[in-house]
Design a protein around this motif. Structure first.
Motif: not given
Lengths: 318, 386
Positions: B277-281, B246-249, B180-181, A296-300
């Motif tokens: 999600d971690v990668l996207y973050g 984000r929409e894809k995930i 843009i991406i 959670i800390l590293s995710g979005a």
């Protein structure tokens, strides 16, 4: 009657530093610090929930700033503010506005749950503290001092609060019961202490709820104590372990999105719930929780992470 | 007018990327004296080699004499144009020579061109700048021996994005985050190509690039992904789903969570989504958009045999969605009022205060004097109390 006074926890909150229950050491050294107000450093209070940290911070503000203390005190709760920028903006606005022409020595900023901030945010906070220290003193409050970065610790006088003993919690509860003219038996009071785990503010809330059923008995306390939302987190864990991931997830989302439980609190309570649930793979489950806490800390998106956690927990059920 | 021309930087400080290379180039020109080695700029197309040469010359007061691949560069041509410059520097003022796309001098049509050039390069009497995409050919190796070489790299996505956003602002145009991406990923560090692609997008037609794949809508794409017979097929579907990451995930998340899969499969797939999600973050925090190329590879792990997954836009049942939308809003607003009064966080209000307050109210031992807009929700929640 103002809302705050209807809740006993607020009505009986100590107003003077000396009235604090069982923090003799902290109270002692703070009282001597307060003899020379202008020399007061930033303060950092640490200790578990409901032992008087916030209460003491408010007492200090009242003592130093007098009658109009509310105008010169900014109370922030890190777990409610969205990001360090929000904190910075609010501190900036607060530290700027005029008002230092009065005889107050400085303004006070109380930042509660400071250990909920990430290390990055704390680094930014350190700058904020430095930039405003001419006009402001910070009182930082944390459950866990080891989650406060060193540079901040070194800029503050640190006070460690001890747990309040069973004897003292019960004595305090008795006093409130007397003033509220409520009958309370020993078993009932002991039950309150057990449920509250030494958290005074939680203990008082349980007592008030139990009192609404008539008097404080083991039975009425039992009826009231089950109300807290941590019970719902217990339920989420149970559903997950039973493989009912969708139900578990719906309940988890309800807690967070409808009632406003924070994600980090949810993780804290579910981690506590495994000890209560008497499961066998305690270590593995806790590890899984730790893994997703980190993600959670590293995710979005915390919702995806928490859903994945609940699904993973289903592996540990019978 | 083409944006790539219109928005060509006018000052060295306006350029993006390759800061070190730019500095050493300027340094070279500033310190240049007779006999100093010519410079060779090497790097992929569209990152500003030509721009750098032209605007630096301008900023330091040089007249630039340029040749590029479209000029015929045989022996006589080079000698005719360049030799007078080299001999009569004082007569013509401060000049420098810029030879673009020097790796494009062909052995046959540019007969003797390289030899003529090498001769000049060995005894420069004015600054000479060469630019090339690559320095790997034999011809280039010979040229390199006579020059100081500066390498330029593709511009990182983070800077491309900043630059692109500035251009869009200047043009008063908008592009969705997804586009843009897409534009940034496809341009691979080439600013010119990025601007061309963007211009094509905002003016409503797609330039016929060799990269144009068919673009799929979300619903058919997600369904096709799970029906795909092979990993390869699934990969192509993923690639054709050109939407914001984000929409894809989220599209996969809502589809998977509502598809009543066995808990074992569900756990496995949510773990994959958590990884995505971690990668996207990380990308959002570091703005390292180059990491985006790994997203599809992670998502590809969602593909498996006989998984009954159907696209779904919403990931929650309607009653809960409505409760979040209406009740949740009021409860949170109430919690923020109470949090201030009780000196605790809103989360603590939710967990340790709200249920007790409701309980006391239900037992008629507490009447909350509070803004009447909260009465309805308090009644409702009291009724829900066990």
């Amino acid at each position: 009657m103002p809302v705050s006074n209807m809740m006993w926890v607020e009505k009986y909150r100590p107003l003077k530093i000396a009235d604090l229950v069982n923090q003799k050491e902290v109270v002692g050294s703070l009282t001597s610090l307060l003899k020379n107000v202008t020399e007061i450093p930033h303060l950092l209070f640490s200790g578990s929930a409901g032992v008087g940290k916030t209460t003491l911070a408010v007492c200090i503000a009242r003592e130093i700033l007098g009658e109009g203390w509310k105008d010169y005190t900014l109370e922030l709760n890190a777990s409610d503010e969205r990001g360090i920028n929000m904190v910075r903006e609010r501190v900036k606005k607060f530290s700027k506005f005029a008002g230092l022409d009065t005889d107050i020595p400085f303004k006070i900023i109380i930042l509660d749950e400071a250990d909920e901030m990430t290390a990055d945010a704390q680094t930014a906070l350190r700058r904020i503290i430095e930039d405003t220290s001419k006009h402001c003193r910070f009182i930082l409050i944390a459950n866990n001092i080891s989650k406060i970065i060193e540079p901040i610790q070194s800029r503050c006088a640190v006070f460690k609060f001890t747990r309040i003993s069973e004897k003292e919690v019960i004595a305090h509860l008795k006093e409130i019961a007397k003033k509220e003219k409520i009958k309370a038996d020993e078993d009932g009071l002991k039950a309150i202490f057990d449920y509250s785990e030494g958290d005074m503010r939680h203990a008082i809330n349980i007592m008030q709820a139990a009192a609404s059923l008539g008097s404080i008995t083991e039975e009425s306390v039992k009826g009231a104590a089950g109300l807290t939302k941590t019970k719902d987190v217990d339920e989420v864990l149970k559903l997950s372990l039973a493989g009912k991931i969708v139900d578990a997830r719906n309940k988890m989302i309800e807690l967070i999105k409808v009632y406003g439980m924070s994600e980090s609190d949810f993780l804290k309570y579910i981690n506590e719930a495994i000890y209560r649930s008497k499961v066998e793979n305690l270590v593995e489950i806790s590890e899984a929780i730790a893994k997703y806490d980190y993600r959670i800390l590293s995710g979005a998106n915390p919702e995806i992470q928490l859903s994945a956690l609940l699904a993973e927990l289903s592996k540990f059920g019978k | 007018m083409m944006w790539s021309e219109k928005h060509r930087p006018q000052k060295i400080s306006d350029m993006v990327g390759n800061e070190e290379a730019r500095n050493s180039f300027v340094d070279w020109l500033v310190k240049w004296k007779k006999g100093a080695k010519p410079i060779l700029l090497v790097g992929p197309p569209g990152i500003g080699k030509t721009t750098l040469a032209w605007i630096t010359a301008k900023e330091f007061g040089y007249d630039i004499v340029g040749l590029n691949a479209s000029d015929v560069r045989n022996k006589t041509n080079i000698e005719d144009i360049l030799t007078p410059l080299l001999g009569n520097t004082t007569l013509l003022g401060k000049s420098l020579i810029f030879i673009d796309e020097v790796d494009g001098i062909h052995g046959r049509s540019d007969f003797g061109g390289v030899e003529a050039l090498l001769k000049i390069l060995k005894e420069p009497t004015i600054p000479i700048i060469l630019a090339a995409n690559s320095d790997q050919s034999d011809k280039m190796k010979a040229i390199k021996k006579t020059t100081k070489t500066i390498y330029l790299k593709p511009v990182p996505p983070r800077l491309l994005r900043l630059y692109l956003e500035k251009v869009l602002r200047d043009e008063g145009e908008k592009l969705s985050p997804g586009s843009i991406i897409k534009v940034i990923t496809e341009s691979r560090g080439d600013i010119r190509s990025m601007l061309n692609l963007t211009q094509a997008q905002v003016t409503g037609f797609d330039a016929p690039t060799d990269k144009s794949f068919e673009t799929l809508d979300v619903e058919p794409a997600v369904n096709a992904f799970f029906k795909a017979k092979s990993k390869e097929e699934a990969r192509i579907v993923l690639y054709s789903l050109r939407i914001d990451p984000r929409e894809k995930i989220n599209a996969f998340y809502s589809s998977i969570i509502t598809s009543s899969l066995p808990s074992k499969d569900l756990a496995k797939m949510l773990d994959v989504l958590s990884e995505a999600d971690v990668l996207y973050g990380k990308i959002m925090r570091t703005q390292e958009w180059r990491l985006l190329r790994y997203l599809d590879n992670i998502l590809l792990k969602l593909h498996g045999e006989n998984l009954q997954v159907q696209f779904s836009q919403y990931n929650l049942p309607w009653p809960l969605l409505n409760k979040i939308r209406w009740d949740g809003k009021v409860i949170k607003s109430l919690a923020s009022v109470l949090a201030k009064k009780f000196h605790v966080s809103q989360s603590a209000i939710a967990t340790f205060y709200f249920p007790y307050i409701l309980f006391c109210m239900k037992n008629k031992k507490l009447a909350l004097e509070i803004n009447p807009e909260y009465n309805e929700i308090l009644e409702k929640e009291m009724a829900l109390l066990k």
